[in-house]
Design an enzyme around this catalytic site. Structure first.
Site, PDB file in Angstrom:
ATOM      1  N   GLU A  36       0.856  -1.191   0.000  1.00  0.00           N
ATOM      2  CA  GLU A  36       0.000   0.000   0.000  1.00  0.00           C
ATOM      3  C   GLU A  36       0.896   1.247   0.000  1.00  0.00           C
ATOM      4  OE1 GLU A  36      -3.274   1.112  -0.156  1.00  0.00           O
ATOM      5  OE2 GLU A  36      -2.177   2.998  -0.021  1.00  0.00           O
ATOM      6  N   ASN A 119      -3.959   5.586   1.423  1.00  0.00           N
ATOM      7  CA  ASN A 119      -3.832   5.177   2.832  1.00  0.00           C
ATOM      8  C   ASN A 119      -4.250   3.718   2.931  1.00  0.00           C
ATOM      9  OD1 ASN A 119      -6.580   6.863   2.373  1.00  0.00           O
ATOM     10  ND2 ASN A 119      -6.993   5.062   3.644  1.00  0.00           N
ATOM     11  N   THR A 128     -18.948   6.398   2.171  1.00  0.00           N
ATOM     12  CA  THR A 128     -20.247   6.557   2.826  1.00  0.00           C
ATOM     13  C   THR A 128     -20.852   5.205   3.184  1.00  0.00           C
ATOM     14  OG1 THR A 128     -20.479   8.467   1.379  1.00  0.00           O
ATOM     15  CG2 THR A 128     -22.434   7.825   2.565  1.00  0.00           C
ATOM     16  N   ALA A 130     -22.545   3.053   1.331  1.00  0.00           N
ATOM     17  CA  ALA A 130     -23.782   2.641   0.669  1.00  0.00           C
ATOM     18  C   ALA A 130     -23.452   1.467  -0.256  1.00  0.00           C
ATOM     19  CB  ALA A 130     -24.354   3.795  -0.144  1.00  0.00           C
ATOM     20  N   VAL A 239       4.284   0.457  -5.329  1.00  0.00           N
ATOM     21  CA  VAL A 239       4.665  -0.460  -6.411  1.00  0.00           C
ATOM     22  C   VAL A 239       4.867   0.373  -7.679  1.00  0.00           C
ATOM     23  CG1 VAL A 239       3.896  -2.394  -7.840  1.00  0.00           C
ATOM     24  CG2 VAL A 239       3.508  -2.426  -5.364  1.00  0.00           C
ATOM     25  N   HIS A 457     -16.838   7.532  -8.055  1.00  0.00           N
ATOM     26  CA  HIS A 457     -17.083   6.154  -8.497  1.00  0.00           C
ATOM     27  C   HIS A 457     -16.656   6.030  -9.954  1.00  0.00           C
ATOM     28  CE1 HIS A 457     -20.497   6.212  -5.293  1.00  0.00           C
ATOM     29  NE2 HIS A 457     -19.304   6.022  -4.757  1.00  0.00           N
ATOM     30  N   ASN A 491     -13.334  -0.931  -9.337  1.00  0.00           N
ATOM     31  CA  ASN A 491     -14.449  -0.396 -10.121  1.00  0.00           C
ATOM     32  C   ASN A 491     -14.098  -0.302 -11.600  1.00  0.00           C
ATOM     33  OD1 ASN A 491     -15.598  -0.135  -7.595  1.00  0.00           O
ATOM     34  ND2 ASN A 491     -15.024   2.027  -7.387  1.00  0.00           N
ATOM     35  N   THR A 503     -19.001  -0.304  -5.083  1.00  0.00           N
ATOM     36  CA  THR A 503     -18.047  -1.145  -4.345  1.00  0.00           C
ATOM     37  C   THR A 503     -18.551  -2.573  -4.151  1.00  0.00           C
ATOM     38  OG1 THR A 503     -17.326   0.862  -3.237  1.00  0.00           O
ATOM     39  CG2 THR A 503     -16.571  -1.212  -2.296  1.00  0.00           C
TER      40      THR A 503
HETATM   41  P1  FAD Z   1      -9.295   2.104  -3.208  1.00  0.00           P
HETATM   42  O1  FAD Z   1     -10.163   2.000  -2.020  1.00  0.00           O
HETATM   43  O2  FAD Z   1      -9.176   3.411  -3.875  1.00  0.00           O
HETATM   44  O3  FAD Z   1      -7.842   1.587  -2.783  1.00  0.00           O
HETATM   45  C1  FAD Z   1      -6.776   1.584  -3.674  1.00  0.00           C
HETATM   46  C2  FAD Z   1      -5.495   1.690  -2.882  1.00  0.00           C
HETATM   47  O4  FAD Z   1      -4.403   1.426  -3.767  1.00  0.00           O
HETATM   48  C3  FAD Z   1      -5.241   3.070  -2.300  1.00  0.00           C
HETATM   49  O5  FAD Z   1      -5.094   2.983  -0.906  1.00  0.00           O
HETATM   50  C4  FAD Z   1      -3.951   3.511  -2.958  1.00  0.00           C
HETATM   51  O6  FAD Z   1      -3.104   4.256  -2.107  1.00  0.00           O
HETATM   52  C5  FAD Z   1      -3.311   2.198  -3.354  1.00  0.00           C
HETATM   53  N1  FAD Z   1      -2.352   2.349  -4.444  1.00  0.00           N
HETATM   54  C6  FAD Z   1      -2.523   3.038  -5.601  1.00  0.00           C
HETATM   55  N2  FAD Z   1      -1.433   2.910  -6.378  1.00  0.00           N
HETATM   56  C7  FAD Z   1      -0.566   2.134  -5.691  1.00  0.00           C
HETATM   57  C8  FAD Z   1       0.742   1.639  -5.982  1.00  0.00           C
HETATM   58  N3  FAD Z   1       1.336   1.884  -7.156  1.00  0.00           N
HETATM   59  N4  FAD Z   1       1.370   0.885  -5.047  1.00  0.00           N
HETATM   60  C9  FAD Z   1       0.752   0.603  -3.860  1.00  0.00           C
HETATM   61  N5  FAD Z   1      -0.488   1.025  -3.561  1.00  0.00           N
HETATM   62  C10 FAD Z   1      -1.134   1.774  -4.469  1.00  0.00           C
HETATM   63  N6  FAD Z   1     -18.460   3.490  -2.775  1.00  0.00           N
HETATM   64  C11 FAD Z   1     -19.634   2.866  -2.545  1.00  0.00           C
HETATM   65  O7  FAD Z   1     -19.880   1.789  -3.096  1.00  0.00           O
HETATM   66  N7  FAD Z   1     -20.552   3.386  -1.691  1.00  0.00           N
HETATM   67  C12 FAD Z   1     -20.365   4.591  -1.079  1.00  0.00           C
HETATM   68  O8  FAD Z   1     -21.225   5.027  -0.325  1.00  0.00           O
HETATM   69  C13 FAD Z   1     -19.168   5.291  -1.347  1.00  0.00           C
HETATM   70  N8  FAD Z   1     -18.937   6.493  -0.791  1.00  0.00           N
HETATM   71  C14 FAD Z   1     -17.725   7.096  -0.950  1.00  0.00           C
HETATM   72  C15 FAD Z   1     -17.479   8.301  -0.259  1.00  0.00           C
HETATM   73  C16 FAD Z   1     -16.209   8.872  -0.306  1.00  0.00           C
HETATM   74  C17 FAD Z   1     -15.950  10.149   0.452  1.00  0.00           C
HETATM   75  C18 FAD Z   1     -15.181   8.232  -1.062  1.00  0.00           C
HETATM   76  C19 FAD Z   1     -13.799   8.824  -1.087  1.00  0.00           C
HETATM   77  C20 FAD Z   1     -15.440   7.061  -1.764  1.00  0.00           C
HETATM   78  C21 FAD Z   1     -16.713   6.491  -1.731  1.00  0.00           C
HETATM   79  N9  FAD Z   1     -17.003   5.304  -2.385  1.00  0.00           N
HETATM   80  C22 FAD Z   1     -18.199   4.675  -2.188  1.00  0.00           C
HETATM   81  C23 FAD Z   1     -16.040   4.651  -3.271  1.00  0.00           C
HETATM   82  C24 FAD Z   1     -15.373   3.470  -2.577  1.00  0.00           C
HETATM   83  O9  FAD Z   1     -14.671   3.900  -1.463  1.00  0.00           O
HETATM   84  C25 FAD Z   1     -14.502   2.778  -3.610  1.00  0.00           C
HETATM   85  O10 FAD Z   1     -15.368   2.207  -4.590  1.00  0.00           O
HETATM   86  C26 FAD Z   1     -13.654   1.648  -3.022  1.00  0.00           C
HETATM   87  O11 FAD Z   1     -12.856   2.093  -1.974  1.00  0.00           O
HETATM   88  C27 FAD Z   1     -12.791   1.060  -4.132  1.00  0.00           C
HETATM   89  O12 FAD Z   1     -11.964   0.083  -3.587  1.00  0.00           O
HETATM   90  P2  FAD Z   1     -10.557  -0.291  -4.226  1.00  0.00           P
HETATM   91  O13 FAD Z   1      -9.934  -1.254  -3.301  1.00  0.00           O
HETATM   92  O14 FAD Z   1     -10.757  -0.703  -5.636  1.00  0.00           O
HETATM   93  O15 FAD Z   1      -9.754   1.082  -4.325  1.00  0.00           O
END
Ligand code: FAD
Length: 524
Positions: A36, A119, A128, A130, A239, A457, A491, A503
């Site tokens: 991460e 993070n 949020t 949802a 990475v 999203h 996504n 999500t």
């Molecule tokens: P992320 O959670 O974005 O995690 C990706 C991680 O990869 C990050 O921590 C990043 O630092 C890390 N990363 C990136 N590049 C590298 C690299 N090269 N090397 C190492 N690490 C790396 N979704 C919903 O479905 N419902 C909701 O109600 C909703 N509300 C939201 C409200 C807010 C304020 C926010 C910010 C987002 C919301 N979302 C919601 C979106 C939801 O949080 C995301 O869809 C979800 O977190 C995606 O998951 P992920 O693991 O694919 O990516």
């Protein structure tokens, strides 16, 4: 396979976490290392910062999520100031704009609100929560319905889905009654006004403990659990490249952001789940460049408003005593303002929208004390219609081989436009939002369309496809076409036009991918 298979997961958000959990639970000896780029914010890795009661600690956690370039953390790492992001334009707390205007900033004038979180737990530490299910044409057309149902159930279990959050709130129930009177007759059976499913665990005092990547990781981060022994999470580890020979991934090149040490870590399988912009960026940087990479960018556009609930209408449905009980209960959790969550889901053909209605005691912005709506005893709703974007190859992100971003990766340019189809649906959603607001009370802020990217999203940039026809990046099991052991998650995989929070759908797709990986390892 003679040795214990080693899986590298890039990114610690809900999707990377789902891969780690499902693979380790499905395979007796596999090991997972998760890298991460950002820091760990909470003692338990990946917790939602919304659960932090102390406002100063919550603020600090959100600031740290702006990654290695954020304020205090940036200084502790000796990185010069200049890349400041939160609070600018529409970057929501805990996120940082991709196009922040400084050196190494992405170019995203047509998608200006695009933001990311860096993070442990990713955006899932700020979300949020949802988690509506995709419906009708939102679903992946080539995953059979029966299997899909099981995948969604597995995803709901990983995310601690809660269908009836705040269902005992008399105010939440009154909001549903009023919305149903306005819209009920137009909506199909099973897709009417209801509570919004969320991710979290209701507490005995009526509040929620919101879910983050922590609940998805579950036993992997529980001291003493045998699965925890096969799981390693390394924060502040960026990475930079996926190593491969053209058909097999062999490992990753990682930079330890504390020491600046760069090393290569071997892997039997690499899972890239680093969000819908940074995952395709990493593939591009690694020389993996299918023609659909970064293309077909979608989100759901958001038309929002804030409404002060009408005392007379609410008073006819909720007694003064019930209101007092709710206000007293909420006063115990002032740091978490949401107190009821309702919705009207997407349905076809007549309601291709998703309405979310969040009830809170205070509006999300400072209201002029002289406003007739200030200090409304009945509180406020923030509500928004999600409007779909139909996937087109021309919308997307490109990466430069000549210009590097602030992390030293190929810089991004986002090109994105709304078509007549989207503008028509946005106009219709705005009209419906006027009706919804009128049914509930008085507008404190008029309905308005948020800038592109505001949904947070982002979808479609590594879409999955049934065949390798150039319009997708990954196969139905999320493997990059042409690679046996390079899997992508998030996504970005979603190939459809949709209006819901993505999500849950992405976790369901990840469960399928992770089971497939685990089955392949067993076969080996
Ligand atoms: P992320 O959670 O974005 O995690 C990706 C991680 O990869 C990050 O921590 C990043 O630092 C890390 N990363 C990136 N590049 C590298 C690299 N090269 N090397 C190492 N690490 C790396 N979704 C919903 O479905 N419902 C909701 O109600 C909703 N509300 C939201 C409200 C807010 C304020 C926010 C910010 C987002 C919301 N979302 C919601 C979106 C939801 O949080 C995301 O869809 C979800 O977190 C995606 O998951 P992920 O693991 O694919 O990516």
């Amino acid at each position: 396979m003679s040795h214990a298979p080693h899986i590298v997961v890039v990114g610690s958000g809900p999707i990377g976490s789902a891969y780690a959990r499902v693979i380790l639970e499905s395979h007796p000896t596999a090991r997972v290392t998760m890298f991460e780029a950002g820091p760990q914010l909470t003692e338990i890795p990946g917790q939602s910062v919304r659960n932090i009661e102390d406002p100063a600690a919550k603020e600090r956690a959100r600031e740290m999520s702006q990654g290695p370039q954020a304020g205090a953390l940036r200084e502790s790492l000796g990185i010069p100031a200049g890349v400041v992001v939160e609070g600018m334009f529409t970057a929501r707390q805990g996120t940082h704009l991709l196009d922040f205007g400084g050196d190494g900033s992405a170019h995203a004038s047509t998608f200006p609100a695009a933001a990311a979180a860096t993070n442990v737990g990713g955006q899932g530490a700020h979300w949020t929560c949802a988690i509506p299910r995709p419906a009708f044409s939102e679903k992946v057309p080539f995953i059979p319905d029966e299997e899909w149902e099981g995948l969604i159930e597995a995803a709901e279990s990983l995310l601690h889905a809660q269908r009836a959050a705040f269902s005992d709130s008399a105010i939440g129930s009154a909001i549903r009654t009023l919305l149903d009177a306005e819209f009920g007759a137009e909506l199909p059976e099973g897709y009417g006004v209801g509570t919004l499913p969320v991710a979290g665990d209701p507490q005995p005092d009526g509040s929620m403990r919101w879910a983050g990547a922590d609940v998805v990781l579950g036993p992997l981060i529980e001291a003493g659990d045998p699965l925890a022994e096969r799981f390693t999470l390394r924060d502040l580890s960026l990475v930079r490249r996926v190593e491969h020979d053209g058909t097999r991934a062999t490992g990753v090149v990682v930079e330890d952001l504390r020491t600046r040490e760069v090393s290569t870590v071997d892997a039997d399988v690499v899972v890239v789940a680093a969000d819908a912009f940074r995952s395709p960026q990493l593939l591009w940087a690694s020389g993996i460049r299918p023609s659909a990479l970064g293309r077909y960018l979608t989100e759901h556009h958001v038309v929002i408003t804030t409404v002060a609930l009408d005392g007379e209408r609410m008073g006819s449905l909720v007694s003064d005593d019930q209101l007092d009980v709710e206000l007293a209960r909420r006063a115990q959790h002032a740091a978490d303002p949401v107190a009821a969550v309702n919705r009207i889901p997407f349905s076809e053909p007549d309601h291709p929208f998703s309405l979310q209605v969040m009830y809170a005691e205070n509006p999300p912005f400072q209201l002029d004390p002289d406003s007739p709506h200030a200090g409304n005893r009945w509180g406020y709703v923030n509500m928004g219609y999600g409007v779909r974007k139909h996937p087109r190859a021309e919308d997307g992100v490109t990466f430069s081989d000549d210009e590097l971003d602030y992390r030293g990766l190929p810089n991004m340019t986002i090109e994105y436009a709304l078509t007549d189809a989207e503008n028509g649906e946005i106009a219709e959603a705005t009209e419906r939002l006027r009706r919804a607001g009128g049914a509930l009370g008085a507008f404190v802020a008029p309905p308005r369309l948020l800038p592109n990217g505001s949904s947070l999203h982002y979808m479609g940039t590594m879409r999955m496809g049934e065949t390798d026809d150039g319009s997708s990046v990954a196969d139905p099991y999320s493997r990059v076409w042409g690679f046996e052991n390079l899997v992508v998650g998030g996504n970005a995989l979603i190939p459809t036009a949709n209006t819901m929070n993505p999500t849950l759908m992405s976790v369901a797709i990840a469960v399928r991918g992770a089971r497939h990986i685990a089955a392949g390892l067993t076969a080996d």
